[in-house]
Design a protein around this motif. Structure first.
Motif, mmCIF file in Angstrom:
data_model
loop_
_atom_site.group_PDB
_atom_site.id
_atom_site.type_symbol
_atom_site.label_atom_id
_atom_site.label_comp_id
_atom_site.label_asym_id
_atom_site.label_seq_id
_atom_site.Cartn_x
_atom_site.Cartn_y
_atom_site.Cartn_z
ATOM 1 N N SER A 78 0.938 -1.302 0.018
ATOM 2 C CA SER A 78 0.104 0.089 -0.154
ATOM 3 C C SER A 78 0.886 1.399 -0.021
ATOM 4 O O SER A 78 0.470 2.451 -0.380
ATOM 5 C CB SER A 78 -0.680 -0.066 1.188
ATOM 6 O OG SER A 78 -0.178 0.030 2.644
ATOM 7 N N ASN A 100 -5.394 -1.279 -4.631
ATOM 8 C CA ASN A 100 -4.798 -0.917 -3.386
ATOM 9 C C ASN A 100 -3.474 -0.270 -3.464
ATOM 10 O O ASN A 100 -2.793 -0.024 -2.590
ATOM 11 C CB ASN A 100 -4.530 -2.282 -2.265
ATOM 12 C CG ASN A 100 -4.494 -1.728 -0.851
ATOM 13 O OD1 ASN A 100 -5.176 -0.835 -0.607
ATOM 14 N ND2 ASN A 100 -3.593 -2.283 -0.282
ATOM 15 N N LYS A 102 -2.799 3.236 -3.990
ATOM 16 C CA LYS A 102 -3.325 4.200 -3.703
ATOM 17 C C LYS A 102 -2.369 5.569 -3.795
ATOM 18 O O LYS A 102 -2.621 6.406 -3.994
ATOM 19 C CB LYS A 102 -4.235 4.417 -2.431
ATOM 20 C CG LYS A 102 -5.280 3.417 -2.081
ATOM 21 C CD LYS A 102 -6.417 3.714 -3.211
ATOM 22 C CE LYS A 102 -7.552 2.556 -2.870
ATOM 23 N NZ LYS A 102 -8.431 2.713 -3.790
ATOM 24 N N ASP A 124 -7.778 2.457 -9.897
ATOM 25 C CA ASP A 124 -7.126 1.986 -8.541
ATOM 26 C C ASP A 124 -5.967 2.649 -8.351
ATOM 27 O O ASP A 124 -5.381 2.392 -7.203
ATOM 28 C CB ASP A 124 -6.725 0.543 -8.878
ATOM 29 C CG ASP A 124 -8.075 -0.394 -8.878
ATOM 30 O OD1 ASP A 124 -9.134 -0.032 -8.448
ATOM 31 O OD2 ASP A 124 -8.049 -1.256 -9.839
#
Length: 478
Positions: A78, A100, A102, A124
């Motif tokens: 992440s 995920n 981000k 995403d």
């Protein structure tokens, strides 16, 4: 004192965070001992490592045998900001491979064998700014890619002209012969939606212009309006797009000889021109109106209708201020393109009301520009259906005809027959009075008396016949 299983768990998690995958090299930051960069460049690596430290910021997978990216391949990373998977054997990418991520800022997949890229997967990675896809085998750039490239400031699509099947290379050109003849084996077209994103029209630009760097070179682009506009606008002053290499190759279609042009110099772009059927329309309340316009341009423009303003002097009653949220888009009733470069559109307004009055604009748009033509609609009066019907005037009362106003051969009404009968009776009595004087006072001789009696009988017969004929004629007419 902590239990033994808690200490073992902490030791295992610390080891997992700080451990480095096999066939990889991990580099820690200067201030801490935590690995922040991981490099895997072993040719024997076949899949994405699963034990990459979760606090990794930069992951480089170079010159490996990784052929596919599965679903959620980097879900545990992440904090990843840089992901390089370059010069490997990558052939497919799952649309959910980048879930995920981000905080990812840079994604480089150059030097692989990708024939397609999941553009929807960019959602995403909301912070992604750099996307490098050069030196792949992309065969198309879909229109929906523009929905996911709004935040991309660097996009490299260069050198995507190598087909999946080997074929001979054209001498002195450096590109495969099958790519020249087959328009579907390499990247040749740019959708108009991307040009709308890269070169927004006046009035659609944001407050701050976001500059982008594009790599489009080393692709045999089809000579059309799109690639010509990119080449010409990129060198203009203050352009929002800068090309890595301003020299682009443009190949004409097979029907035009298949010659290569360098730089791009063939274009037939034309800004749309709009011609409405009428600029002013006046129609009564409750009627039906058709508004039509036609546009010409290349590429073939798209047409849309917008109600831009409302007339306040269109009618006797005022239009409510909240009747229309202007400007507002209107769906077209019918639209068609009889030939390339021409499009017409029609909207139908049925049962006009005061709210329909106003200014309608027919807008034509293509990548060369936008044009519009206004049509003012005015609604006046009331419709015939809502207008009260006038009653015909009543005729004057009929009067019995008199001698002055009676026409020739006009038959008297029944009421006059009774009056006529009474008049005839009175005339008979009058005749008796005139014809029968008082004979008691006169003593005529016998001859004179006989003569008078004959005249009297004849007079009675004539009067009776006259009365009967008049009465019969009146009864027949009645």
């Amino acid at each position: 004192m902590f239990p033994l299983w808690v200490l073992l768990l902490l030791q295992w998690s610390t080891t997992r965070v700080l451990s480095c995958p096999s066939l990889c090299t991990c580099t820690s930051a200067q201030a801490t001992e935590e690995p922040r960069s991981v490099l895997c460049n072993d040719p024997e690596l076949l899949t994405v490592p699963t034990n990459v430290p979760v606090n990794t910021v930069k992951l480089r997978l170079e010159k490996t045998q990784i052929s596919r990216l599965p679903r959620a391949a980097f879900y545990n990373l992440s904090e990843l900001r840089f992901l390089w998977l370059t010069y490997s054997a990558l052939r497919s990418v799952h649309p959910s491979s980048f879930v995920n991520l981000k905080t990812l800022r840079e994604l480089r997949l150059d030097g692989n064998q990708l024939t397609a890229f999941p553009w929807e997967g960019l959602r995403d990675m909301p912070r992604l700014q750099i996307l490098d896809l050069h030196n792949n085998r992309l065969s198309s750039l879909p229109a929906h890619a523009a929905l996911s490239l709004a935040n991309i400031t660097f996009l490299d699509l260069s050198s995507n002209s190598v087909p999946s099947n080997p074929c001979p290379v054209v001498a002195d050109l450096g590109i495969p012969d099958c790519c020249v003849m087959d328009m579907f084996c390499r990247l040749v077209l740019l959708p108009a939606e991307l040009l709308d994103l890269w070169f927004p029209l006046p009035g659609q630009q944001q407050t701050t212009v976001q500059r982008r760097v594009l790599g489009l070179h080393d692709n045999p682009w089809q000579c059309d309006c799109q690639i010509s506009m990119v080449a010409s606008l990129s060198v203009s002053l203050g352009s929002p797009v800068v090309l890595v290499d301003p020299v682009l190759m443009c190949v004409r279609s097979v029907g035009q000889g298949g010659a290569l042009l360098m730089p791009v110099q063939w274009s037939r772009c034309m800004r749309p021109s709009v011609q409405p059927a009428a600029t002013r329309v006046v129609s009564p309340l409750g009627s039906n109106v058709i508004l039509r316009c036609e546009a010409t341009g290349y590429p073939t423009p798209t047409l849309s209708w917008v109600k831009a303003a409302a007339h306040t002097d269109c009618c006797q009653q005022e239009i409510p201020p909240d009747a229309d949220q202007l400007p507002k888009s209107l769906p077209s009733f019918m639209q068609g393109s009889p030939r390339v470069g021409v499009r017409w559109s029609v909207i139908s307004l049925n049962g006009l009301s005061y709210k329909d009055a106003g200014e309608y604009r027919c807008q034509a748009k293509n990548m060369a520009g936008i044009s519009e033509a206004p049509i003012k609609l005015r609604v006046l009066g009331s419709s015939r259906a809502n207008r009260p019907q006038k009653k015909p005037p009543l005729p004057p009362p009929k009067q019995p005809p008199t001698k002055s106003n009676r026409r020739p051969n006009q038959v008297p009404p029944l009421d006059s027959i009774r009056v006529l009968q009474e008049t005839l009776q009175n005339s008979t009595a009058l005749n008796k009075t005139l014809i029968y004087p008082d004979m008691s006072k006169i003593t005529p001789d016998r001859k004179t008396k006989r003569r008078k009696m004959k005249l009297l009988n004849k007079s009675k017969t004539d009067v009776k016949q006259s009365n009967n004929s008049t009465l019969q004629r009146a009864m027949q007419v009645a």
